[in-house]
Structure formats: C-alpha cells, structure tokens
Design a protein around this motif. Structure first.
Motif, PDB file in Angstrom:
ATOM      1  N   GLY A   1     -12.470   6.561   0.748  1.00 15.54           N
ATOM      2  CA  GLY A   1     -11.062   5.840   0.105  1.00 15.54           C
ATOM      3  C   GLY A   1     -10.220   6.848  -0.100  1.00 15.54           C
TER       4      GLY A   1
ATOM      5  N   ASN B   1     -11.632   3.195  -4.204  1.00 15.95           N
ATOM      6  CA  ASN B   1     -11.637   2.692  -2.850  1.00 15.95           C
ATOM      7  C   ASN B   1     -10.629   1.290  -2.641  1.00 15.95           C
ATOM      8  OD1 ASN B   1     -13.092   1.347   0.468  1.00 15.95           O
ATOM      9  ND2 ASN B   1     -14.003   4.001   0.291  1.00 15.95           N
ATOM     10  N   SER B   2     -10.949   0.298  -1.359  1.00 14.70           N
ATOM     11  CA  SER B   2     -10.104  -0.955  -1.576  1.00 14.70           C
ATOM     12  C   SER B   2     -10.168  -2.128  -2.953  1.00 14.70           C
ATOM     13  CB  SER B   2     -10.330  -1.496  -0.485  1.00 14.70           C
ATOM     14  OG  SER B   2     -10.527  -1.199   1.086  1.00 14.70           O
TER      15      SER B   2
ATOM     16  N   ILE C   1      -5.466   4.978   5.597  1.00  9.43           N
ATOM     17  CA  ILE C   1      -6.936   2.976   5.315  1.00  9.43           C
ATOM     18  C   ILE C   1      -6.808   2.692   6.283  1.00  9.43           C
ATOM     19  CG2 ILE C   1      -6.522   1.149   4.066  1.00  9.43           C
ATOM     20  CD1 ILE C   1      -4.955   2.310   1.613  1.00  9.43           C
TER      21      ILE C   1
ATOM     22  N   SER D   1     -16.626   1.104   3.138  1.00 12.81           N
ATOM     23  CA  SER D   1     -15.354   0.622   2.961  1.00 12.81           C
ATOM     24  C   SER D   1     -16.205  -0.603   1.252  1.00 12.81           C
ATOM     25  CB  SER D   1     -14.144   1.133   2.924  1.00 12.81           C
ATOM     26  OG  SER D   1     -14.403  -0.104   3.567  1.00 12.81           O
TER      27      SER D   1
ATOM     28  N   GLU E   1      -3.985   0.589  -2.521  1.00 14.95           N
ATOM     29  CA  GLU E   1      -5.228   0.791  -1.269  1.00 14.95           C
ATOM     30  C   GLU E   1      -4.919  -0.972  -0.988  1.00 14.95           C
ATOM     31  OE1 GLU E   1      -8.834   2.818   0.213  1.00 14.95           O
ATOM     32  OE2 GLU E   1      -7.320   3.781  -1.162  1.00 14.95           O
ATOM     33  N   ASN E   2      -5.310  -1.871  -1.704  1.00 11.70           N
ATOM     34  CA  ASN E   2      -5.384  -2.672  -1.259  1.00 11.70           C
ATOM     35  C   ASN E   2      -4.754  -3.852  -1.866  1.00 11.70           C
ATOM     36  OD1 ASN E   2      -7.055  -5.071  -0.004  1.00 11.70           O
ATOM     37  ND2 ASN E   2      -8.569  -4.986  -0.628  1.00 11.70           N
TER      38      ASN E   2
ATOM     39  N   ALA F   1      -1.784   7.235   1.653  1.00 10.04           N
ATOM     40  CA  ALA F   1      -2.928   6.748   1.706  1.00 10.04           C
ATOM     41  C   ALA F   1      -2.548   5.544   3.109  1.00 10.04           C
ATOM     42  CB  ALA F   1      -2.944   5.717   0.567  1.00 10.04           C
TER      43      ALA F   1
ATOM     44  N   VAL G   1       0.669  -1.656  -0.062  1.00  8.97           N
ATOM     45  CA  VAL G   1      -0.072  -0.046  -0.028  1.00  8.97           C
ATOM     46  C   VAL G   1       0.525   1.452  -0.209  1.00  8.97           C
ATOM     47  CG1 VAL G   1      -1.716   1.838   1.422  1.00  8.97           C
ATOM     48  CG2 VAL G   1      -1.783  -0.910   1.009  1.00  8.97           C
TER      49      VAL G   1
END
Length: 579
Positions: free
Chosen positions: A246, A251-252, A235, A365, A257-258, A231, A197
């Motif tokens: 997000g 978002n995720s 998060i 999220s 971010e994921n 980020a 991330v």
C-alpha cells in the motif's frame, strides 16, 4: 444472503470475461507475434535491447537464464536498499523523512524484490516520494515481470524438443514489462484517478476538523494531516502485478487509495486478472487449450470453496457478537455479521471477496483487517498462502507452482498404474520430481521453521498485541505471508524489530528464488526430451479425474504440513469462541 452470492458471482464473471482475451494477448506478446500495440512498442523494445547490449536472438540454457534472473534481482536489491537508507538526502521528500534503519531497509528491499510487498512500516510516514516512485513502483513492475518470464521458460520446456534453450531472459522481461504491465497499469491508473485516488507530488495538507476531538489526557485535536503523493500509479501496478504494498499505511481501506465502490471493484479484479489470464495463455502456448482450462478450473474450485467458508463465517459473526441470540445479526438496514475491522462502505461480501482473492493471488493488499476476522475466516486466508500461493497465486509464479503440483500428481498417478508418468507429452522422471518437490515444500519449510524459531525469541513475544492462540496465529500468519510471497498481515504483530525484519526477509528471499531456480531446472530438463505419443495408458490431464487428483494433492500438502500449527492457532481459538 442472495445479494452476497450475487456479488461473489459478479466479481468472478467479470474477472473471467476479461482474463480470456488478455490471456491470448499475453501469449502473442511472449511468442513475439504481432499485436495491436506492436507498431508503438517494437521501436521501444529494440531501443531497450540496444541500450542494454542484448542479443535478442540468443537462446539461453536454463543455467544462464537462472543466472541472469538472480543477477538482475541482486542488482535490484542493491539499488532499492540504497534508496531506503539514503532517502533523507535524496530529492522529492517534502516531508523530510529520514532514511530507514538497516533492518527495515533489508526487509523492505527483500519484500519488493521478491514480489512479496510485506510492509513493516506505514508508507506515508516512512518513505519519501522518491523511494516510493523510483524504488517501490519500479520493483512492482520488474519483480512481477521476473515471475512471468520464468513461467514462459517452463512453457518452452514443455513445447520444445531435443534442445537446450528455454528463451532469453532479457527479451522476455522487456516484452512483459513494455507490452503487458505498463499498458495495463496506465489504463487502471487513469480509472483510479477518475474515482478520486490521489496522484500528485504535493506536500501533505493540514485541514481543520469539523468537530475537535478530546483525548483521554485532555489534549484537544483540532486539525488533521492528509497525506498526498503519486499513489494511483503505484496502486495500479501493485494490484496488476500481485504486489500488494500500500502507498498508505492502511492500504486499500484508505479513502485516498480506494475511494469508491467502483475503484474497489477495479482494484479487486486487477489483483487476479493476470494470474487467471495466464491459465488461458498456458493452454494456448502449449497448443492444448483444455489443459489450460483444467488448471484454471482446479484453481477456481478451490478459490470458490475457500471464499464460501470466509463469507459464511464473516456473515454469521460470532456468538459473542450475537450475545447468545440476544442480538439479531440479520436486521435489515445494518450490515450484520462480523463487521469489526471492515470498511462500512464495503461490507461483508466485498471484504470477504477481497480477503480471499488477495491471499489466493499472492497479492497481499487489503481493504479490511484480517486480524479481526473470525477464527475460521482468518484461518482460510492463512491456508491459501500456506498451500504455496498456487490458487492462481502471483503473476507467473502461481502457475509454475501449480504446474509443480501437477507434475507430482501425474507422478503419483503413474506409480498407481505402473507407468512412467507423462505430462504434456514429456516423461516425468526422478529429476523432475525432485525439483517439483522443492517447489512444493519450500513454503511449508520456511513458514514453519520461521514460526518455530520466532516463538522462542523474547522480542517477538513483546511485539504481540494478543496472547494465546490468536497471538500464535499472528506469528504464524506473518511467516506464512512471507513464505507465500504474499505480504498481507494479521497486523496485531509489530514486525518492525530487528529479528522479525531480518527473519521474514530471509524467508521471502528463500521462497522466491529456491522454487524459481528449481522451476528453471525442470524447464532445462524437459526441453532436452522428445515428446512421446499419446497411448491407451496415458493419463488424461484435462478431465475431471485429473482436476480432482490435482486439488487433492495441493490440499494434502497444505493439510499435512500445517494442520498441527493451525490446530494450535485458529482452530483452538474457534473452540474457545464457541466453548
């Protein structure tokens, strides 16, 4: 199917295993007991009181506690509104992003101050690093903290007798931020960075595509801009604080971010960790562990039931996807089911679990597009919010919302047997019932009135990507999300227009602070009462009967309030699908 069930079970087992010790720790922190972090944080805590000129020994009545809560939120609102409007001339803005419009600033500020984190914008293109860090991330901590401290004020209402004080708002907020939210966020942020991330202050990076893309108009795209930024730190608290906003637009579901299945598990467990832990904290602090377990089981039963409905519908897909049986939806080697709007990395089980967890937890999220879920799968995500976000719900606010339903449940049960109802040794009288009713009905009132008005506004209809039942569901989902302080969206609705930004912002503020003030009023009333001894006529509130009654009351409020609207939206769409 057995593999999916195993995944669902694994997530829940890990969640509960982590929540039980955390619940004990939070209880110690909020009682001022010694913990393993005391040596490090007591000096920091005392320095905070000195800077803020706080008398840590003051015991506030409910009205002063509520006033402090509101004043702090008003101050937070003013600061964040300014940051949104003025970010164009503030530092840490390598992309030179201008300030937002007044109505988007109002919506965003209302959203983050109320722990909703509804976003009518895409993070990487609308907000600077400065606004994300000093504005949104800070609010992720303190808005979550405000929800938790109100819960503890209510707990003191149950445990104290013949008094007036329910605690000190500033002490409670300081402790929950320093001892709980910051350490947990640091651990989660480090774990997320280890998975890839992004966490930096670099400018966005332009990279060349391996294979150029030609658009319909003949334009050839040869490069892509990769957003950067701090980020991971945002998060971590967005998940732990049931915030959900997000850092990036998708978002995720976004790889930065994921990025991995492990980061996905960390984020998904984090979004329910504190709400589940607070059930065990409640049992510990009211000196009745069975009561905490009873509330936990009531929430868990509803969560598992709703998760089963979402998972089954998404795994089975739709007749259109199966093409009336012409396509085998269960072939080994392909995901099967309704994969539209879902990350191929995560599949049906993980996406369905996240969708259920996030709409139960007042988090918002997402790692998949709820707008692309089957009609009944999407309806359940809506319904969990419409119940008042009490199936674990937001940190603190979910449990005090459920306690309001518990008060209603024992009141109804008391009327049935002709006794003054009691809960945790305190008599439940008309005043408590009136306040509890406000807590329970705030979400339905705000969501349904907001949806009804929005359906008459031309700009709202112009903002829809779909017509018919699904278009109505998009509007209903938006106001249910705002009224549930959730923040997720069907996303087929362009909400960044003046009416929707203002209307949803007002809904978020109303549903955050009306139940909060009513909860503190209940705490103030209960703290003045003397505990009554348990007798043969006292309704047990820790057994299977009470759990069943509590679940029934929660479902009845949601069903009676929202069934007509759901019938026009997702239920009608379901019958269109199978017709």
């Amino acid at each position: 199917m057995s593999n999916q069930i195993l995944q669902y079970a694994l997530y829940i087992v890990i969640l509960v295993a982590l929540a039980i010790p955390l619940g004990k720790y939070i209880g110690k922190v909020m009682n001022g007991e010694k913990t393993f972090l005391s040596k490090a944080f007591v000096p920091v805590e005392n320095f905070t009181y000195k800077v803020l000129h706080v008398d840590k020994n003051e015991d506030m009545g409910w009205k002063k506690y509520a006033a402090c809560c509101i004043m702090f939120s008003v101050f937070s609102f003013a600061i964040l509104f300014f940051l949104n409007m003025a970010q164009g001339v503030l530092p840490l803005n390598p992309e030179n992003i201008d300030g937002t419009s007044w109505h988007l600033a109002f919506n965003t500020t209302s959203s983050f101050v109320t722990n909703t984190n509804w976003q009518s914008y895409s993070g990487e293109s609308a907000l600077s690093y400065f606004t994300q860090m000093l504005g949104l991330t800070v609010q992720n901590f303190v808005s979550a903290g405000v929800g938790i401290v109100v819960l503890f004020a209510l707990i003191r209402g149950f445990t104290r007798e013949k008094g007036t004080g329910i605690g000190n708002f500033w002490v409670d907020l300081t402790r929950v931020v320093w001892y709980v939210l910051i350490p947990l966020s640091l651990v989660v942020a480090i774990l997320l960075v280890s998975q890839g991330v992004v966490q930096n202050l670099s400018s966005y990076t332009e990279v060349q595509l391996l294979h150029p893309v030609t658009l319909d108009d003949g334009t050839v795209i040869t490069s892509q801009v990769i957003p950067q930024g701090p980020a991971a730190s945002q998060i971590a608290i967005k998940q732990l604080g049931t915030n959900g906003g997000g850092f990036f637009g998708v978002n995720s579901a976004f790889p930065l971010e994921n990025p991995t299945i492990f980061s996905n598990m960390i984020e998904m467990i984090s979004l329910l960790l504190i709400p589940v832990a607070l059930c065990f904290t409640f049992g510990r602090n009211v000196k009745n562990k069975k009561q905490g377990v009873a509330l936990f089981l009531a929430m868990l039963i509803m969560l598992v039931g709703f998760l089963a409905v979402i998972g089954a519908n998404e795994a089975n897909g739709t007749p259109q996807l199966a093409q009336d049986g012409a396509v085998n939806m269960t072939t080994q080697g392909q995901p099967g089911g309704n994969m539209e709007g879902k990350e191929a990395r995560f599949g049906i089980a993980t996406s369905s679990t996240w969708a259920s967890f996030t709409t139960a937890a007042s988090n918002g999220s997402v790692n998949s597009m709820h707008d692309s879920y089957t009609p009944l799968g999407g309806m359940i995500t809506m319904l969990q919010m419409q119940l008042g976000e009490v199936i674990f719900g937001g940190v603190g606010c979910g449990l005090y919302g459920m306690l309001a339903f518990a008060i209603v449940a024992v009141f109804i049960a008391g009327l049935m047997v002709g006794r003054t109802p009691e809960f945790l040794g305190k008599k439940i009288e008309p005043y408590e019932m009136k306040m509890a009713t406000l807590v329970c009905l705030a979400t339905p009132l705000a969501a349904l009135i907001g949806t009804a008005i929005a359906c008459y506004v031309p700009t709202v209809m112009d903002s829809l990507n779909n017509s018919g039942p699904h278009g109505f569901s998009e509007v209903l989902y938006a106001f249910s999300s705002g009224a549930g302080n959730n923040g997720s969206a069907f996303a087929g609705l362009n909400a960044n227009v003046p009416f929707l930004n203002v209307a949803i912002g007002i809904v978020m503020l109303f549903v955050r602070f009306m139940p909060m003030i009513a909860t503190l009023a209940i705490a103030g009333s209960l703290v003045r009462k003397q505990k009554v001894a348990v007798s043969a006529g006292t309704l047990p509130t820790t057994g299977a009967l009470f759990i069943a009654v509590l679940i029934l009351v929660v479902l009845l409020v949601g069903a009676l309030s929202f069934l007509p609207a759901l019938a026009v939206g997702p239920i009608a769409e379901f019958f269109q699908m199978i017709g």
